[in-house]
Write a protein that holds these residues in place. Sequence first.
Motif, PDB file in Angstrom:
ATOM      1  N   LEU A 107       0.970  -1.155  -0.109  1.00 32.32           N
ATOM      2  CA  LEU A 107      -0.043   0.117  -0.119  1.00 32.32           C
ATOM      3  C   LEU A 107       0.941   1.357   0.006  1.00 32.32           C
ATOM      4  N   MET A 108       2.033   1.233   0.267  1.00 32.04           N
ATOM      5  CA  MET A 108       2.979   2.295   0.446  1.00 32.04           C
ATOM      6  C   MET A 108       3.227   2.956  -0.732  1.00 32.04           C
ATOM      7  N   PRO A 109       2.990   4.328  -1.042  1.00 33.97           N
ATOM      8  CA  PRO A 109       3.509   4.986  -2.259  1.00 33.97           C
ATOM      9  C   PRO A 109       5.107   4.869  -2.664  1.00 33.97           C
ATOM     10  N   LYS A 110       5.203   4.848  -3.802  1.00 32.41           N
ATOM     11  CA  LYS A 110       6.541   4.756  -4.396  1.00 32.41           C
ATOM     12  C   LYS A 110       6.991   6.070  -4.819  1.00 32.41           C
ATOM     13  N   ALA A 111       6.111   7.025  -5.621  1.00 28.77           N
ATOM     14  CA  ALA A 111       6.283   8.307  -6.268  1.00 28.77           C
ATOM     15  C   ALA A 111       6.697   9.494  -5.069  1.00 28.77           C
ATOM     16  N   ALA A 112       7.511  10.261  -5.127  1.00 26.96           N
ATOM     17  CA  ALA A 112       7.645  11.261  -4.042  1.00 26.96           C
ATOM     18  C   ALA A 112       6.464  12.402  -4.222  1.00 26.96           C
ATOM     19  N   SER A 113       6.199  12.914  -3.004  1.00 23.79           N
ATOM     20  CA  SER A 113       5.132  13.891  -3.365  1.00 23.79           C
ATOM     21  C   SER A 113       5.972  15.380  -3.000  1.00 23.79           C
ATOM     22  N   ASN A 114       5.614  16.254  -3.712  1.00 28.17           N
ATOM     23  CA  ASN A 114       6.484  17.396  -3.766  1.00 28.17           C
ATOM     24  C   ASN A 114       5.855  18.509  -2.842  1.00 28.17           C
ATOM     25  N   ASP A 115       6.651  19.390  -2.266  1.00 30.49           N
ATOM     26  CA  ASP A 115       6.371  20.696  -1.730  1.00 30.49           C
ATOM     27  C   ASP A 115       7.409  21.573  -2.012  1.00 30.49           C
ATOM     28  N   ALA A 116       6.976  22.558  -3.248  1.00 28.44           N
ATOM     29  CA  ALA A 116       7.910  23.297  -3.733  1.00 28.44           C
ATOM     30  C   ALA A 116       7.791  24.748  -3.203  1.00 28.44           C
ATOM     31  N   VAL A 117       8.501  25.610  -2.820  1.00 25.55           N
ATOM     32  CA  VAL A 117       8.167  27.017  -2.212  1.00 25.55           C
ATOM     33  C   VAL A 117       9.248  27.849  -3.261  1.00 25.55           C
ATOM     34  N   MET A 118       8.700  28.837  -3.849  1.00 27.44           N
ATOM     35  CA  MET A 118       9.821  29.847  -4.427  1.00 27.44           C
ATOM     36  C   MET A 118       9.146  31.032  -3.829  1.00 27.44           C
ATOM     37  N   MET A 119      10.485  31.710  -3.170  1.00 30.52           N
ATOM     38  CA  MET A 119      10.239  32.823  -2.384  1.00 30.52           C
ATOM     39  C   MET A 119      11.116  33.929  -2.425  1.00 30.52           C
ATOM     40  N   ASN A 120      10.774  35.181  -2.658  1.00 30.98           N
ATOM     41  CA  ASN A 120      11.459  36.305  -2.996  1.00 30.98           C
ATOM     42  C   ASN A 120      11.047  37.398  -1.726  1.00 30.98           C
ATOM     43  N   TYR A 121      12.291  38.028  -1.197  1.00 35.45           N
ATOM     44  CA  TYR A 121      11.836  38.894  -0.253  1.00 35.45           C
ATOM     45  C   TYR A 121      13.151  39.792  -0.245  1.00 35.45           C
ATOM     46  N   GLU A 122      13.034  40.935   0.377  1.00 38.28           N
ATOM     47  CA  GLU A 122      13.929  42.039   0.565  1.00 38.28           C
ATOM     48  C   GLU A 122      14.130  42.365   2.148  1.00 38.28           C
TER      49      GLU A 122
ATOM     50  N   LEU B 276       5.556  35.043  -2.034  1.00 33.79           N
ATOM     51  CA  LEU B 276       5.596  33.479  -1.939  1.00 33.79           C
ATOM     52  C   LEU B 276       4.875  32.762  -2.766  1.00 33.79           C
ATOM     53  N   LYS B 277       5.427  31.753  -3.457  1.00 32.57           N
ATOM     54  CA  LYS B 277       4.469  30.886  -4.362  1.00 32.57           C
ATOM     55  C   LYS B 277       4.753  29.398  -3.731  1.00 32.57           C
ATOM     56  N   ARG B 278       3.672  28.630  -3.584  1.00 30.84           N
ATOM     57  CA  ARG B 278       3.741  27.191  -2.824  1.00 30.84           C
ATOM     58  C   ARG B 278       3.035  26.448  -3.535  1.00 30.84           C
ATOM     59  N   GLN B 279       3.706  25.321  -4.099  1.00 34.23           N
ATOM     60  CA  GLN B 279       3.029  24.296  -4.961  1.00 34.23           C
ATOM     61  C   GLN B 279       3.124  22.927  -4.275  1.00 34.23           C
ATOM     62  N   ARG B 280       1.931  22.028  -3.799  1.00 33.29           N
ATOM     63  CA  ARG B 280       2.019  20.777  -3.274  1.00 33.29           C
ATOM     64  C   ARG B 280       1.251  19.796  -4.229  1.00 33.29           C
ATOM     65  N   THR B 281       1.909  18.591  -4.329  1.00 31.15           N
ATOM     66  CA  THR B 281       1.282  17.310  -5.155  1.00 31.15           C
ATOM     67  C   THR B 281       1.347  16.360  -4.326  1.00 31.15           C
ATOM     68  N   ASP B 282       0.249  15.373  -5.091  1.00 35.87           N
ATOM     69  CA  ASP B 282      -0.091  14.258  -4.468  1.00 35.87           C
ATOM     70  C   ASP B 282      -0.393  14.109  -2.850  1.00 35.87           C
ATOM     71  N   TYR B 283       0.306  13.442  -2.283  1.00 38.04           N
ATOM     72  CA  TYR B 283       0.248  13.339  -0.492  1.00 38.04           C
ATOM     73  C   TYR B 283       0.261  14.629   0.070  1.00 38.04           C
ATOM     74  N   ASN B 284       1.212  15.472  -0.342  1.00 37.46           N
ATOM     75  CA  ASN B 284       1.037  16.974   0.431  1.00 37.46           C
ATOM     76  C   ASN B 284      -0.310  17.643   0.160  1.00 37.46           C
ATOM     77  N   ALA B 285      -0.651  17.457  -1.362  1.00 33.61           N
ATOM     78  CA  ALA B 285      -1.881  18.200  -1.918  1.00 33.61           C
ATOM     79  C   ALA B 285      -3.394  17.583  -1.010  1.00 33.61           C
ATOM     80  N   ILE B 286      -3.283  16.112  -0.909  1.00 36.92           N
ATOM     81  CA  ILE B 286      -4.476  15.653  -0.444  1.00 36.92           C
ATOM     82  C   ILE B 286      -4.576  16.180   1.075  1.00 36.92           C
ATOM     83  N   ILE B 287      -3.418  16.056   1.806  1.00 37.28           N
ATOM     84  CA  ILE B 287      -3.492  16.526   3.093  1.00 37.28           C
ATOM     85  C   ILE B 287      -3.931  18.065   3.113  1.00 37.28           C
ATOM     86  N   PHE B 288      -3.158  19.011   2.508  1.00 32.38           N
ATOM     87  CA  PHE B 288      -3.446  20.127   2.459  1.00 32.38           C
ATOM     88  C   PHE B 288      -4.892  20.547   2.073  1.00 32.38           C
TER      89      PHE B 288
END
Length: 671
Positions: free
Chosen positions: A458-473, A484-496
């Motif tokens: 039952l355990m997932p094989k593909a990695a779930s991504n959590d990608a953050v792009m942040m620009n600040y001064e 900030l821009k944040r993108q979540r996929t797969d399990y990170n997405a279902i949890i969010f």
Amino acid sequence: MNYNKLFTMLFFTLFFFKANAQEFKLGKVSVGELQEKSHPMDSTAVAAILFEKGIVDFEYTQDDGFMMITEVTTRIKIYKKEGYEWANKAVSYYIGSNAKESLSFSDVVTYNLINGKIEKTKLKNDGEFDEKVNKYWGQKKVTLPNVSVGSVVEFKYVVRSSRFSELTDWSFQSSIPVNYSEFKTFIPEYFVYNPNIKGSVLPNITKEKSGKSLSYLYKPKVIPGENLHKSTSQEKLEFTETRTVYIAENLPAMKEEAYVNNIANYTTSVSHELSVVKFPNQPYQTLSTDWPSVTKTIYDYDDFGPELNKTGYFEEDLKVVIDGLSSAEEKILAIFNYVKESVKWNDYYGYSCNDGVKKAYKDKTGNVAEINLMLTAMLRHVGLTANPVLVSTRSNGIAFFPNRTAFNYVIAAVETSSGLVLLDATDPFSTPNVLPLRALNWVGRLIRKDGTSTEVDLMPKAASNDAVMMNYEISANGVVSGKLKRQRTDYNAIIFRGNIRNVKEDVYLEKLENENDKIEISDYSRTNEKDLKLPILENFAFSGSNFSEIIGGSIYVNPMLFFTVTQNPFKQENREYPVDYGFPFVDKYNITIKIPEGYKVESLPTSILLNMEDNLGGFKFMISATGNVIQLVITHQINSPIIVADYYPMLKEFYQKMMEKENEKIVLSKI
């Protein structure tokens, strides 16, 4: 993944205890027990179980047949105020339509030492509560009176039940130390139970057989036209009884730590499942001895296998759903989404249908079995090779041993040319091969139409991504502002998606600000919230003054801001159970920092690359500065959903180094 290695670790790291000859009885509390200020083996313990004894016995009556009687007596010492919760005891009992149970408490007493004398306070009527949890289970609870630091509390409860397909599970360990734990079973020869012991400690076990007789009143059946005053007689039932005693002493507390699936999986305990019933002059009834017989038994249940053969209630609707679709992938997704939209989960677990798939379809609500067996039937109806998969949820524990109660959940699986596709239509945010987190519990059992079964990872094989792009001064006074821009996929997405479901945006943003060093958020937007095929995106602007320090005219700033890990999640010196992440993941941060006018980079953290053994994961921290811009790329990835305890020291050191690196400061000084 090598599950055999995990099983070996859990069940064969054994330690034998000597049986304690001391006799433990309620009402025999000593002054020494009341005077004890802390537990002798664990000074941090808020309470301790001084002793706990369980007895399972059987009695017989002509009307009810055999009844199983479970009696539990417990004595607990309270060391700290945080241990007051141990002066409450709640016990569940079955109230469903078949084989109801009864539960009663007695001998509920609190002991205190007052001026050198033992004072006892008995439970009053207002300290006992009885409530209905759901239509299957009730719960009785006692709240012991007059409890304070130093108290000793005792109680006893008895459960009478005709549900003897499995005995009560007995845990020798708890989240507090256990000085003495004893479990006895007295099993008539008519029942054969398979005992299953798990955990890192093996209790001392003694077993013996002896003759036993039970007396009961026999009342002849009344036949119409015969004498209604037939006399009753005293009868005796004689049989062989197997008496087994399990004893363990001085058991340490099972302490929770980060990334534990279910601590009960690794707690020393014994469970029994009925495998054979053999009454005199009747054929043997074999219930479960191995996985094939367990799955065959379950498939043949009226509320399981036959439900898969019912199709008339959905056939016309399904024609519309798959109209114009040709590929297996298109049909799977269309039917899966149709069931998710048409029938809502009523939050009941189980692999057995309650009201049946037809009623669930009509009422648009059903339990896990009704929804996912319905899904399986629809997939089969359109020519796909679909079968149910029995699952034990994370809260239910890992299905280590062959028994029917090991499972409490069922999903659907479709065999395709590219492999097995796992589906669970109970979660609105689930997608093919992205099951709800509750179902990610090592392995399940796929059952085919002929009742044969096979193990499914039952355990997932593909990695779930959590990608953050942040620009600040950074301003000259140390205030940070950026986007900030944040993108979540797969399990990170279902949890969010699950976390924000039915949460108003202003409530979510207030929580987000408070949890991230009191930042101020503006221009917030969220996309792909409903489109499950795509990653879910967040965008917002932020500002905050809690991320930098000005010392001697220089600015010290943590480059990761509110994403910095400040504590190592692994605190224990050693760990005897696996680290369970649930799914592999990649967390990536791409950060661009603009430094204020009139300042230069005085020092930067050094770049680093960490890799764990056997490709279990890694950490990359790459930083550079060009002019007034600092560029930072950080990647943290875990490649295996479960990491066995052998790797714990390495994993702990890895997280320590990662945490230290993330907490290094950028130093900006005036030009």
